[in-house]
Scaffold this active site. Structure first.
Site, PDB file in Angstrom:
ATOM      1  N   ASP A 126       0.806  -1.235  -0.051  1.00 24.68           N
ATOM      2  CA  ASP A 126      -0.009  -0.043   0.103  1.00 24.68           C
ATOM      3  C   ASP A 126       0.941   1.288   0.138  1.00 24.68           C
ATOM      4  O   ASP A 126       1.603   1.403   0.860  1.00 24.68           O
ATOM      5  CB  ASP A 126      -0.913   0.018   1.259  1.00 24.68           C
ATOM      6  CG  ASP A 126      -1.803   1.107   1.530  1.00 24.68           C
ATOM      7  OD1 ASP A 126      -2.713   1.283   2.363  1.00 24.68           O
ATOM      8  OD2 ASP A 126      -1.451   2.245   0.784  1.00 24.68           O
ATOM      9  N   ILE A 127       0.929   2.140  -1.009  1.00 29.23           N
ATOM     10  CA  ILE A 127       1.484   3.072  -1.194  1.00 29.23           C
ATOM     11  C   ILE A 127       1.601   4.325  -0.043  1.00 29.23           C
ATOM     12  O   ILE A 127       2.432   4.915   0.263  1.00 29.23           O
ATOM     13  CB  ILE A 127       1.450   3.749  -2.756  1.00 29.23           C
ATOM     14  CG1 ILE A 127       2.534   4.684  -3.097  1.00 29.23           C
ATOM     15  CG2 ILE A 127       0.241   4.722  -2.902  1.00 29.23           C
ATOM     16  CD1 ILE A 127       2.800   5.180  -4.471  1.00 29.23           C
ATOM     17  N   ASN A 157      -7.290  12.106 -11.073  1.00 32.92           N
ATOM     18  CA  ASN A 157      -8.168  12.552 -12.229  1.00 32.92           C
ATOM     19  C   ASN A 157      -8.051  14.099 -12.406  1.00 32.92           C
ATOM     20  O   ASN A 157      -7.604  14.555 -11.425  1.00 32.92           O
ATOM     21  CB  ASN A 157      -9.767  11.986 -12.058  1.00 32.92           C
ATOM     22  CG  ASN A 157     -10.463  12.749 -11.063  1.00 32.92           C
ATOM     23  OD1 ASN A 157     -10.467  14.050 -10.717  1.00 32.92           O
ATOM     24  ND2 ASN A 157     -10.838  11.990  -9.880  1.00 32.92           N
ATOM     25  N   GLY A 171      -9.863   4.069  -6.164  1.00 27.65           N
ATOM     26  CA  GLY A 171      -8.344   3.345  -6.234  1.00 27.65           C
ATOM     27  C   GLY A 171      -7.375   4.071  -5.430  1.00 27.65           C
ATOM     28  O   GLY A 171      -7.463   4.368  -4.207  1.00 27.65           O
ATOM     29  N   VAL A 172      -6.134   4.206  -5.808  1.00 29.50           N
ATOM     30  CA  VAL A 172      -5.059   4.769  -5.077  1.00 29.50           C
ATOM     31  C   VAL A 172      -5.235   6.249  -4.833  1.00 29.50           C
ATOM     32  O   VAL A 172      -4.864   6.715  -3.471  1.00 29.50           O
ATOM     33  CB  VAL A 172      -3.816   4.726  -5.686  1.00 29.50           C
ATOM     34  CG1 VAL A 172      -3.356   5.602  -7.082  1.00 29.50           C
ATOM     35  CG2 VAL A 172      -2.609   4.816  -4.757  1.00 29.50           C
ATOM     36  N   ASP A 173      -5.843   7.036  -5.500  1.00 28.81           N
ATOM     37  CA  ASP A 173      -6.374   8.338  -5.220  1.00 28.81           C
ATOM     38  C   ASP A 173      -7.389   8.404  -4.084  1.00 28.81           C
ATOM     39  O   ASP A 173      -7.109   9.174  -3.102  1.00 28.81           O
ATOM     40  CB  ASP A 173      -7.351   8.818  -6.431  1.00 28.81           C
ATOM     41  CG  ASP A 173      -7.439  10.268  -6.478  1.00 28.81           C
ATOM     42  OD1 ASP A 173      -8.312  10.865  -7.448  1.00 28.81           O
ATOM     43  OD2 ASP A 173      -6.829  11.024  -5.465  1.00 28.81           O
ATOM     44  N   SER A 186      -2.851   4.457 -14.595  1.00 34.28           N
ATOM     45  CA  SER A 186      -3.774   4.213 -15.325  1.00 34.28           C
ATOM     46  C   SER A 186      -4.029   2.789 -15.448  1.00 34.28           C
ATOM     47  O   SER A 186      -4.947   2.405 -16.436  1.00 34.28           O
ATOM     48  CB  SER A 186      -3.126   4.824 -16.801  1.00 34.28           C
ATOM     49  OG  SER A 186      -3.396   6.204 -16.854  1.00 34.28           O
ATOM     50  N   VAL A 197      -8.757   1.693 -13.044  1.00 30.44           N
ATOM     51  CA  VAL A 197      -9.965   2.340 -13.663  1.00 30.44           C
ATOM     52  C   VAL A 197      -9.701   2.706 -14.976  1.00 30.44           C
ATOM     53  O   VAL A 197     -10.482   2.627 -16.030  1.00 30.44           O
ATOM     54  CB  VAL A 197     -10.387   3.577 -12.941  1.00 30.44           C
ATOM     55  CG1 VAL A 197     -11.642   4.226 -13.356  1.00 30.44           C
ATOM     56  CG2 VAL A 197     -10.956   3.056 -11.415  1.00 30.44           C
TER      57      VAL A 197
HETATM   58  N1  APR Z   1      -1.358   1.519  -3.065  1.00 24.55           N
HETATM   59  C1  APR Z   1      -0.684   1.286  -4.320  1.00 24.55           C
HETATM   60  N2  APR Z   1      -1.352   1.080  -5.557  1.00 24.55           N
HETATM   61  C2  APR Z   1      -2.580   0.887  -5.398  1.00 24.55           C
HETATM   62  C3  APR Z   1      -3.462   1.296  -4.217  1.00 24.55           C
HETATM   63  C4  APR Z   1      -2.582   1.628  -2.985  1.00 24.55           C
HETATM   64  N3  APR Z   1      -3.199   1.706  -1.835  1.00 24.55           N
HETATM   65  N4  APR Z   1      -4.860   1.160  -4.574  1.00 24.55           N
HETATM   66  C5  APR Z   1      -4.948   0.925  -5.912  1.00 24.55           C
HETATM   67  N5  APR Z   1      -3.333   0.914  -6.417  1.00 24.55           N
HETATM   68  C6  APR Z   1      -3.239   0.540  -7.710  1.00 24.55           C
HETATM   69  C7  APR Z   1      -4.162  -0.345  -8.651  1.00 24.55           C
HETATM   70  O1  APR Z   1      -4.570  -1.674  -8.025  1.00 24.55           O
HETATM   71  C8  APR Z   1      -3.852  -0.059  -9.764  1.00 24.55           C
HETATM   72  O2  APR Z   1      -2.809  -1.111 -10.182  1.00 24.55           O
HETATM   73  O3  APR Z   1      -3.130   1.658  -8.419  1.00 24.55           O
HETATM   74  C9  APR Z   1      -3.133   1.341  -9.690  1.00 24.55           C
HETATM   75  C10 APR Z   1      -3.768   2.450 -10.473  1.00 24.55           C
HETATM   76  O4  APR Z   1      -5.313   2.287 -10.273  1.00 24.55           O
HETATM   77  P1  APR Z   1      -6.304   3.449  -9.951  1.00 24.55           P
HETATM   78  O5  APR Z   1      -6.259   3.648  -8.610  1.00 24.55           O
HETATM   79  O6  APR Z   1      -7.689   2.739 -10.437  1.00 24.55           O
HETATM   80  O7  APR Z   1      -5.915   4.603 -10.946  1.00 24.55           O
HETATM   81  P2  APR Z   1      -6.021   4.748 -12.521  1.00 24.55           P
HETATM   82  O8  APR Z   1      -6.330   3.511 -13.289  1.00 24.55           O
HETATM   83  O9  APR Z   1      -5.007   5.696 -13.055  1.00 24.55           O
HETATM   84  O10 APR Z   1      -7.486   5.604 -12.640  1.00 24.55           O
HETATM   85  C11 APR Z   1      -7.484   6.892 -12.212  1.00 24.55           C
HETATM   86  O11 APR Z   1      -9.432   6.212 -10.674  1.00 24.55           O
HETATM   87  O12 APR Z   1      -9.538   6.557  -8.588  1.00 24.55           O
HETATM   88  C12 APR Z   1      -9.991   7.130  -9.745  1.00 24.55           C
HETATM   89  O13 APR Z   1      -9.723   9.577  -9.136  1.00 24.55           O
HETATM   90  C13 APR Z   1      -9.026   8.530  -9.536  1.00 24.55           C
HETATM   91  O14 APR Z   1     -10.510   9.081 -11.485  1.00 24.55           O
HETATM   92  C14 APR Z   1      -9.202   8.681 -11.307  1.00 24.55           C
HETATM   93  C15 APR Z   1      -8.933   7.121 -11.836  1.00 24.55           C
END
Ligand code: APR
Length: 170
Positions: free
Chosen positions: A10-11, A24, A32-34, A117, A120
């Site tokens: 977990d980052i 976003n 997600g990570v956001d 990326s 989602v």
């Molecule tokens: N720590 C590390 N990596 C994580 C964590 C975490 N806590 N949570 C999720 N991830 C990973 C996911 O498994 C994926 O491999 O981060 C990577 C990116 O996935 P997303 O978070 O879905 O990001 P992204 O694909 O870039 O889509 C961005 O999603 O959450 C929304 O607001 C965000 O609209 C934006 C979109």
């Protein structure tokens, strides 16, 4: 010389100088990570992001880490994957480059990236990992962080990142 490594976890738990958020364009949080970063950083992060006026795809913005163990958060907006012919590879590479540029400007010595990326936004993970490794390798050297950690949130992504690292991001 920059050390580039893969780590599964977990980052938000990393006490690094900076962690990168896959945001976003509104910069007002999401899933997600956001979502994880905003939850862990606390409400002051959203207040701060509200003052930034968003962020175009491929660009990056920096904020304090607030309640995170990390000092800074570098928010970058990855491309949504369509078919690979809409500029997605160039935009994803720009996310890594612009994040590294902000890291250098803020004397960041330890930097962690999630798989931008690859959730989602649907970017094919193997293609994204090759870009991540290639751009981080381009940056290794003077002014770059001492450590760049490529964070996987699942075993499959960790294996793909390790493979890309072993191949040299070609
Ligand atoms: N720590 C590390 N990596 C994580 C964590 C975490 N806590 N949570 C999720 N991830 C990973 C996911 O498994 C994926 O491999 O981060 C990577 C990116 O996935 P997303 O978070 O879905 O990001 P992204 O694909 O870039 O889509 C961005 O999603 O959450 C929304 O607001 C965000 O609209 C934006 C979109």
């Amino acid at each position: 010389m920059t050390h580039i490594e893969v780590w599964l976890g977990d980052i938000t738990t990393l006490g690094y100088d900076a962690i990168v958020n896959a945001a976003n364009s509104s910069l007002l949080g999401g899933g997600g990570v956001d979502g994880a970063i905003h939850r862990a950083a606390g409400p002051r992060l959203l207040d701060c992001c509200r003052t930034l006026g968003g962020c175009p795809t491929g660009e990056a913005r920096i904020t304090p880490g607030f309640d995170l163990p990390a000092r800074w958060i570098i928010h970058t907006v990855g491309p949504v994957w369509h078919d690979g012919a809409q500029g997605e590879p160039e935009q994803l590479a720009a996310c890594y480059r612009n994040s590294l540029t902000l890291a250098r400007a803020n004397a960041v010595r330890s930097l962690a990236f999630p798989a931008i990326s690859c959730g989602v936004y649907g970017y094919p993970p193997a293609l994204a990992c090759a870009i991540a490794v290639r751009v981080c390798r381009e940056w290794a050297g003077a002014g770059a962080p001492e450590v760049i950690r490529l964070v996987a949130f699942d075993q499959q992504m960790a294996a793909l990142l390790e493979e890309a690292l072993a191949r040299g991001g070609r």
